[in-house]
Design a protein around this motif. Sequence first.
Motif, PDB file in Angstrom:
ATOM      1  N   ALA A 336       0.835  -1.204   0.000  1.00 33.66           N
ATOM      2  CA  ALA A 336       0.000   0.000   0.000  1.00 33.66           C
ATOM      3  C   ALA A 336       0.869   1.251   0.000  1.00 33.66           C
ATOM      4  CB  ALA A 336      -0.925   0.000   1.211  1.00 33.66           C
ATOM      5  N   ALA A 352      -9.697   1.625  -3.684  1.00 32.48           N
ATOM      6  CA  ALA A 352      -8.855   0.771  -4.534  1.00 32.48           C
ATOM      7  C   ALA A 352      -9.016  -0.714  -4.230  1.00 32.48           C
ATOM      8  CB  ALA A 352      -7.390   1.170  -4.375  1.00 32.48           C
ATOM      9  N   GLY A 353      -9.761  -1.034  -3.197  1.00 37.55           N
ATOM     10  CA  GLY A 353      -9.968  -2.439  -2.812  1.00 37.55           C
ATOM     11  C   GLY A 353      -9.881  -2.648  -1.324  1.00 37.55           C
ATOM     12  N   TYR A 357      -9.190  -6.568  -0.393  1.00 33.98           N
ATOM     13  CA  TYR A 357      -8.193  -6.854  -1.421  1.00 33.98           C
ATOM     14  C   TYR A 357      -6.843  -7.164  -0.792  1.00 33.98           C
ATOM     15  CZ  TYR A 357      -4.980  -6.094  -5.320  1.00 33.98           C
ATOM     16  OH  TYR A 357      -3.977  -6.243  -6.256  1.00 33.98           O
ATOM     17  N   GLN A 361      -4.710 -10.689  -1.055  1.00 32.70           N
ATOM     18  CA  GLN A 361      -3.348 -10.759  -1.582  1.00 32.70           C
ATOM     19  C   GLN A 361      -2.413 -11.471  -0.596  1.00 32.70           C
ATOM     20  OE1 GLN A 361      -1.691  -9.755  -4.540  1.00 32.70           O
ATOM     21  NE2 GLN A 361      -3.801  -9.780  -5.295  1.00 32.70           N
ATOM     22  N   GLU A 403      -8.498  -7.527  -8.939  1.00 31.11           N
ATOM     23  CA  GLU A 403      -7.489  -6.550  -9.335  1.00 31.11           C
ATOM     24  C   GLU A 403      -7.666  -5.274  -8.528  1.00 31.11           C
ATOM     25  OE1 GLU A 403      -7.622  -5.885 -13.511  1.00 31.11           O
ATOM     26  OE2 GLU A 403      -7.168  -7.977 -14.030  1.00 31.11           O
ATOM     27  N   SER A 404      -6.572  -4.574  -8.298  1.00 32.39           N
ATOM     28  CA  SER A 404      -6.611  -3.316  -7.578  1.00 32.39           C
ATOM     29  C   SER A 404      -7.360  -2.267  -8.395  1.00 32.39           C
ATOM     30  CB  SER A 404      -5.181  -2.828  -7.300  1.00 32.39           C
ATOM     31  OG  SER A 404      -5.178  -1.501  -6.819  1.00 32.39           O
ATOM     32  N   PRO A 407      -3.579   0.715  -8.992  1.00 31.46           N
ATOM     33  CA  PRO A 407      -2.281   0.082  -8.720  1.00 31.46           C
ATOM     34  C   PRO A 407      -1.242   1.022  -8.106  1.00 31.46           C
ATOM     35  CG  PRO A 407      -3.081  -0.508 -10.906  1.00 31.46           C
ATOM     36  CD  PRO A 407      -3.969   0.592 -10.406  1.00 31.46           C
ATOM     37  N   LEU A 410      -2.692   0.424  -4.231  1.00 29.48           N
ATOM     38  CA  LEU A 410      -2.661  -0.962  -3.759  1.00 29.48           C
ATOM     39  C   LEU A 410      -2.074  -1.836  -4.857  1.00 29.48           C
ATOM     40  CD1 LEU A 410      -6.007  -1.727  -1.876  1.00 29.48           C
ATOM     41  CD2 LEU A 410      -3.711  -2.285  -1.085  1.00 29.48           C
ATOM     42  N   SER A 411      -1.031  -2.571  -4.506  1.00 33.92           N
ATOM     43  CA  SER A 411      -0.375  -3.413  -5.498  1.00 33.92           C
ATOM     44  C   SER A 411      -0.574  -4.887  -5.139  1.00 33.92           C
ATOM     45  CB  SER A 411       1.120  -3.064  -5.583  1.00 33.92           C
ATOM     46  OG  SER A 411       1.714  -3.695  -6.693  1.00 33.92           O
ATOM     47  N   THR A 412       0.193  -5.732  -5.781  1.00 32.75           N
ATOM     48  CA  THR A 412       0.083  -7.177  -5.577  1.00 32.75           C
ATOM     49  C   THR A 412       1.314  -7.707  -4.861  1.00 32.75           C
ATOM     50  OG1 THR A 412       1.178  -7.755  -7.662  1.00 32.75           O
ATOM     51  CG2 THR A 412      -1.192  -7.320  -7.756  1.00 32.75           C
TER      52      THR A 412
END
Length: 605
Positions: A336, A352-353, A357, A361, A403-404, A407, A410-412
């Motif tokens: 984040a 963003a999720g 989310y 993840q 998916e975010s 991005p 919030l990433s993966t």
Amino acid sequence: MAAHKRITAITNRLIERSKPTRQLYLDRLRRAADAGPHRTTLSCGNLAHGFAACAPAEKSALAGDRAANLGIITAYNDMLSAHQPFERFPELIREAAREAGGVAQVAGGVPAMCDGVTQGQPGMELSLFSRDVIAMAAGIGLSHNMFDTTVYLGVCDKIVPGLMIAAMTFGHLPAIFVPAGPMTTGLPNDEKARVRQLYAEGKVGRDELLEAESRSYHGPGTCTFYGTANSNQMLMEIMGLHTPGASFINPNTPLRDALTREATKRALAITALGNEFTPAGEMIDERSIVNGVVGLHATGGSTNHTLHLVAMARAAGIHLTWEDISELSDVVPLLARVYPNGLADVNHFHAAGGMGYLIAQLLSKGLVHDDVRTVWGQGLASYAIDVRLGENGTVARAPAPKESGDPKVLSTVDQPFQPNGGLKMLSGNLGAAVIKISAVKSDRHVVEAPARVFHDQQDLIDAFKAGELDRDFVAVIRYQGPKANGMPELHKLTPSLGVLQDRGHHVALVTDGRMSGASGKVPAAIHVTPEACDGGPIAKVRDGDMVRVDAVKGELTVLVDQATWEDRLPADADLERNGFGMGRELFAALRANAGPASEGASVLY
């Protein structure tokens, strides 16, 4: 997915280390739980006092053990924007409890102070200790032994940790934490910071500064930057003490009210009177604590939780250490970017999720334990959701987005913003400390420069205004620890040090005080332990000593000849002024008995 090997190893080590104290805690908890609901053990006079103000139907219900009684512990006050919405919550909770066949009573109120109001003021020296006072005040409310379950209304910095300590102390009762949510987005946080720096340089006046601050902090709800208050909400959700999705819904909205009603009914469903008994102290275990630390790292959360998580865990008989926190940081990637570790605020994070989310993840790579108990009655995977307002004003949930929504916010786990959480432990001949580097540029992770020593943050600000600090240096601000003056946050330093860094100077901060969740772009070795007032070596640093703050190797050292260092006596400080004014005289016993920062800086454990 099975837990990550290093996460599992650290958790197992924590379990092993905690066995003696955890077992004693669980034995006490189970004895209290085995006694069952207690109102029938009260004398008639006791019970009559306990329900004297209730409606006749509620008195009838509470006369026996047929209906569950929910105790509300509230940190409501009008001054805190984050807590002002709680004014409406007791009536919402009482109504929802009646619909569910139960009763709800406000068991007690606890104090709640705002670090934003007291920042740089004498009252800030009460802030850290307010955590333990809150725990004790909640304990007084629950000591009446009238309740089968509890809800805790709190949001901000020391309030949630204090309430959490109380919930673990009364761990034979179920506990659900009910947040009020963040205020809507106002002036962007980076613009607010820019105006603060301009004010520090004398380029704008007080009117412009107050206008910027007022546009940033503009309504009910939590401040929108990712400091301790919003880190608290993340922790309560990832540790399973919120209902899923509850953390970041704005105040005074239909969804916020629906979540509050739902939390009430869930708290009544998990009492010993039903089939889903979930005592909070049994529910929270070493895996839950590790999940909280992982969430802290994955979001770039508040350094204050190197104090609070340790104290919260101790209240449940769990012996968390700074080493555990630092090692988990090496494993957990940063997912984040929320101010001060980015431009977004918590509303952008949620859009963003958000938590659903993020949890999805972390679960996908086994970075959190799914096999934990939660107030929702299922594992952590039940929190990987997106929450919405459903039909008839109820709460609706769907699986978290794959998916975010942004991005940049919030990433993966496969493409994180950085491979670690950015919260590290430092050690060396100056003692132990923590540093948060998630918002610090990589070329600032190591600073070696001459010391400039101060015993008060205002002294540094005065030196900055006098033009004495236009150079490389390490600011050593000491006698700011729990025993010295209650360990206030030192955020008044941030604009001045930020200006100097922007001018190209290599600067860093070393202190036995705090910088909290808003620690930003300037490297800061904080919570130095032992503190100066407790014989810590930081008291021996002199102006001009070369100090090295190395967040890469994890070192905090003064580069002085060993024999000279050993022979040097600590410098004294005049602490008399810390003892009086704004209530500080009432806290002398707490200062005298405070534990070290590395053990939570608590007077209770």
